[in-house]
Design a protein around this motif. Structure first.
Motif, PDB file in Angstrom:
ATOM      1  N   ASN A   1      -2.588   0.835 -16.699  1.00 27.64           N
ATOM      2  CA  ASN A   1      -2.773   1.042 -15.263  1.00 27.64           C
ATOM      3  C   ASN A   1      -2.299  -0.138 -14.430  1.00 27.64           C
ATOM      4  O   ASN A   1      -2.643  -0.248 -13.266  1.00 27.64           O
ATOM      5  N   TRP A   2      -1.488  -1.004 -15.017  1.00 24.50           N
ATOM      6  CA  TRP A   2      -1.141  -2.247 -14.344  1.00 24.50           C
ATOM      7  C   TRP A   2       0.031  -2.108 -13.381  1.00 24.50           C
ATOM      8  O   TRP A   2       0.047  -2.694 -12.312  1.00 24.50           O
ATOM      9  N   PHE A   3       1.040  -1.334 -13.756  1.00 25.80           N
ATOM     10  CA  PHE A   3       2.303  -1.461 -13.046  1.00 25.80           C
ATOM     11  C   PHE A   3       2.560  -0.419 -11.961  1.00 25.80           C
ATOM     12  O   PHE A   3       3.670  -0.273 -11.476  1.00 25.80           O
ATOM     13  N   TYR A   4       1.524   0.291 -11.532  1.00 29.83           N
ATOM     14  CA  TYR A   4       1.669   1.142 -10.357  1.00 29.83           C
ATOM     15  C   TYR A   4       2.155   0.334  -9.155  1.00 29.83           C
ATOM     16  O   TYR A   4       3.075   0.736  -8.447  1.00 29.83           O
ATOM     17  N   ALA A   5       1.496  -0.784  -8.891  1.00 26.83           N
ATOM     18  CA  ALA A   5       1.796  -1.558  -7.680  1.00 26.83           C
ATOM     19  C   ALA A   5       3.253  -1.995  -7.638  1.00 26.83           C
ATOM     20  O   ALA A   5       3.935  -1.824  -6.624  1.00 26.83           O
ATOM     21  N   TYR A   6       3.736  -2.552  -8.735  1.00 23.91           N
ATOM     22  CA  TYR A   6       5.112  -3.041  -8.758  1.00 23.91           C
ATOM     23  C   TYR A   6       6.109  -1.895  -8.618  1.00 23.91           C
ATOM     24  O   TYR A   6       7.024  -1.943  -7.797  1.00 23.91           O
ATOM     25  N   GLN A   7       5.932  -0.849  -9.411  1.00 20.54           N
ATOM     26  CA  GLN A   7       6.929   0.221  -9.423  1.00 20.54           C
ATOM     27  C   GLN A   7       6.894   1.075  -8.157  1.00 20.54           C
ATOM     28  O   GLN A   7       7.935   1.466  -7.629  1.00 20.54           O
ATOM     29  N   PHE A   8       5.685   1.375  -7.661  1.00 20.92           N
ATOM     30  CA  PHE A   8       5.598   2.240  -6.497  1.00 20.92           C
ATOM     31  C   PHE A   8       5.860   1.493  -5.186  1.00 20.92           C
ATOM     32  O   PHE A   8       6.566   1.986  -4.315  1.00 20.92           O
ATOM     33  N   ASN A   9       5.260   0.312  -5.029  1.00 21.79           N
ATOM     34  CA  ASN A   9       5.423  -0.437  -3.774  1.00 21.79           C
ATOM     35  C   ASN A   9       6.688  -1.282  -3.742  1.00 21.79           C
ATOM     36  O   ASN A   9       7.439  -1.271  -2.763  1.00 21.79           O
ATOM     37  N   ASP A  10       6.932  -2.031  -4.814  1.00 25.39           N
ATOM     38  CA  ASP A  10       7.959  -3.068  -4.774  1.00 25.39           C
ATOM     39  C   ASP A  10       9.344  -2.579  -5.177  1.00 25.39           C
ATOM     40  O   ASP A  10      10.342  -3.266  -4.927  1.00 25.39           O
ATOM     41  N   VAL A  11       9.403  -1.413  -5.816  1.00 18.48           N
ATOM     42  CA  VAL A  11      10.702  -0.815  -6.117  1.00 18.48           C
ATOM     43  C   VAL A  11      10.897   0.403  -5.216  1.00 18.48           C
ATOM     44  O   VAL A  11      11.746   0.411  -4.321  1.00 18.48           O
ATOM     45  N   ASN A  12      10.077   1.425  -5.413  1.00 19.10           N
ATOM     46  CA  ASN A  12      10.269   2.654  -4.644  1.00 19.10           C
ATOM     47  C   ASN A  12      10.017   2.441  -3.149  1.00 19.10           C
ATOM     48  O   ASN A  12      10.799   2.862  -2.306  1.00 19.10           O
ATOM     49  N   GLY A  13       8.904   1.787  -2.819  1.00 18.14           N
ATOM     50  CA  GLY A  13       8.547   1.597  -1.425  1.00 18.14           C
ATOM     51  C   GLY A  13       9.438   0.608  -0.692  1.00 18.14           C
ATOM     52  O   GLY A  13       9.727   0.774   0.496  1.00 18.14           O
ATOM     53  N   PHE A  14       9.900  -0.428  -1.377  1.00 18.03           N
ATOM     54  CA  PHE A  14      10.689  -1.491  -0.743  1.00 18.03           C
ATOM     55  C   PHE A  14      12.168  -1.133  -0.635  1.00 18.03           C
ATOM     56  O   PHE A  14      12.811  -1.398   0.378  1.00 18.03           O
ATOM     57  N   TYR A  15      12.714  -0.511  -1.671  1.00 11.17           N
ATOM     58  CA  TYR A  15      14.162  -0.384  -1.802  1.00 11.17           C
ATOM     59  C   TYR A  15      14.726   0.925  -1.245  1.00 11.17           C
ATOM     60  O   TYR A  15      15.904   1.006  -0.926  1.00 11.17           O
ATOM     61  N   PHE A  16      13.867   1.968  -1.137  1.00  8.83           N
ATOM     62  CA  PHE A  16      14.375   3.290  -0.775  1.00  8.83           C
ATOM     63  C   PHE A  16      13.756   3.809   0.522  1.00  8.83           C
ATOM     64  O   PHE A  16      12.648   3.406   0.898  1.00  8.83           O
ATOM     65  N   ASN A  17      14.438   4.740   1.188  1.00  7.76           N
ATOM     66  CA  ASN A  17      13.864   5.364   2.376  1.00  7.76           C
ATOM     67  C   ASN A  17      12.942   6.513   1.969  1.00  7.76           C
ATOM     68  O   ASN A  17      12.792   6.825   0.780  1.00  7.76           O
TER      69      ASN A  17
END
Length: 412
Positions: free
Chosen positions: A236-252
């Motif tokens: 349950n660790w990498f939700y924050a990185y993958q959802f916020n810092d990749v999907n949320g940061f990089y894409f519209n």
């Protein structure tokens, strides 16, 4: 009642539908990064509250489920998902962080109830030879919710130029999550569920809060649980990185939703294939556990190596134009689970590269402990599917507590 509706598989499918409309929809919303908002810090702090109360609630939810039964526990828990969607709708207009964070905390308690009820049913209703298949079916239906839930923001925000999703998106989630809570009431009590041959499903019921508490405390002393702690953390660790810092940061917005759809579809097929593999008679249970861990290890190593290559192309401090679905150089991020600590790490502004390394290292560290457990897997859970030390659900009210999950978890 011995008809089709009372069969374990039908009840497991119904549980899948309940989770499809609640937790599955939440995953779709969360997977967009920032709960569909431009400001991801608010959503990160809400997830800190969520997973903190979830971790505490998980210790007491079993006793509650044991008393009121999984049906009502899941119905009550489902209402908190709708409340969370409503808090994000409110945030679109009032920017009320406190309301979203409080709703996240309540959602953590509701999630503890709904997942404890789910676990009690999905792990105890199938016979031993069908456990992998039933869990795979449940997981496929559950993740279908995230797929369908990702279509909502994709369609409603296709032409949006905003950084946040529109009101209609949150209203759609609120309605569907409410239906999920109501659908839990269609579940039968365990005392009315029977196998095809007429046998009652085998469930364990603890007679008191005291015995339930003792059972939970014993888990903290079980060497198998201790060995699995790194894997529990990693899962349950990498939700924050993958959802916020990749999907949320990089894409519209529409690209986030598009990414989500394919991520959850992959989970559906992965769950069904892996569930089938874990039931195969070609290998013993110990061999299946070992081979399964090796497959996981090589899969996530390849995934995070690819993630590292991508991460080296941008930093938190960069100002970028979010990438669109049709831009050249399009990249589909592989996404997975999450946890309270990782959300807080992201909320305080930790650099992206350290977050990636933590996720990767944690997964690597989780394998040795899990391998130790796999090497000690027994070839059967029970002497028979209806062993004498397990109370049949036809007795009394037939309510199931988390003790059933605990027993399965510690006997392997």
């Amino acid at each position: 009642m011995t008809g089709l509706y009372s069969r374990p598989l039908v009840q497991v499918i119904l549980v899948g539908i309940v989770l499809l409309l609640t937790s599955g929809m939440f995953n779709a919303l969360n997977g967009m990064g920032g709960g569909g908002q431009l400001d991801t810090k608010m959503a990160s702090n809400a997830n800190v509250a969520l997973y903190t109360t979830f971790s505490v609630g998980g210790l007491v939810a079993g006793g509650i489920v044991n008393i009121i039964g999984p049906k009502y526990a899941m119905a009550i828990g489902g209402t908190t998902f709708a409340l969370y969607a409503g808090s994000l709708l409110n945030y679109n207009h009032n920017k009320n962080d406190a309301f979203v964070i409080a709703a996240g905390a309540l959602l953590g308690l509701g999630a503890a109830l709904i997942w404890t009820g789910e676990g009690a049913i999905v792990t105890s209703y199938p016979s031993e030879k069908n456990k992998g298949k039933y869990i795979g079916i449940f997981w496929g239906i559950f993740n279908l919710g995230a797929v369908l839930g990702s279509i909502i923001p994709l369609v409603l925000n296709w032409n949006s130029k905003e950084g946040s999703v529109n009101d209609g998106t949150y209203i759609g989630f609120l309605v569907l999550m409410s239906l999920g809570s109501l659908s839990a009431l269609a579940l039968l009590p365990p005392s009315k569920v029977f196998h095809k041959d007429g046998r009652a499903v085998a469930v364990e019921r603890f007679p008191s809060w005291t015995s339930e508490s003792i059972k939970i405390m014993k888990l903290f002393l079980d060497w198998r649980m201790i060995c699995l702690i790194p894997m529990f953390l990693a899962s349950n660790w990498f939700y924050a990185y993958q959802f916020n810092d990749v999907n949320g940061f990089y894409f519209n917005i529409r690209t986030r939703a598009f990414n989500d759809i394919w991520y959850w579809i992959a989970q559906i097929f992965g769950a069904l294939v892996f569930g089938k593999f874990l039931d195969t008679p070609l290998f013993g249970r110990r061999q299946r556990a070992i081979f399964g861990l090796l497959i996981l290890f090589f899969t996530f190593m390849a995934t995070w190596i690819g993630g590292l290559i991508f991460q080296l192309t941008y930093r938190r401090s960069d100002t970028i134009t979010p990438m669109d679905l049709f831009d050249r150089g399009f990249y589909k991020a592989i996404q997975s689970a999450g946890g309270a600590i990782s959300w807080r790490i992201d909320a305080v502004g930790t650099a992206f590269l350290p977050q990636l390394l933590i996720c990767w290292i944690l997964l690597i560290v989780s394998i040795p402990g899990a391998m130790i457990v796999a090497l000690n897997v027994k070839e059967t859970n029970y002497l028979t599917d209806n062993s004498a030390d397990i109370e049949k659900s036809g007795i009394g009210d037939g309510k199931v507590g988390s003790g059933d999950n605990n027993e399965l978890a510690t006997t392997f």
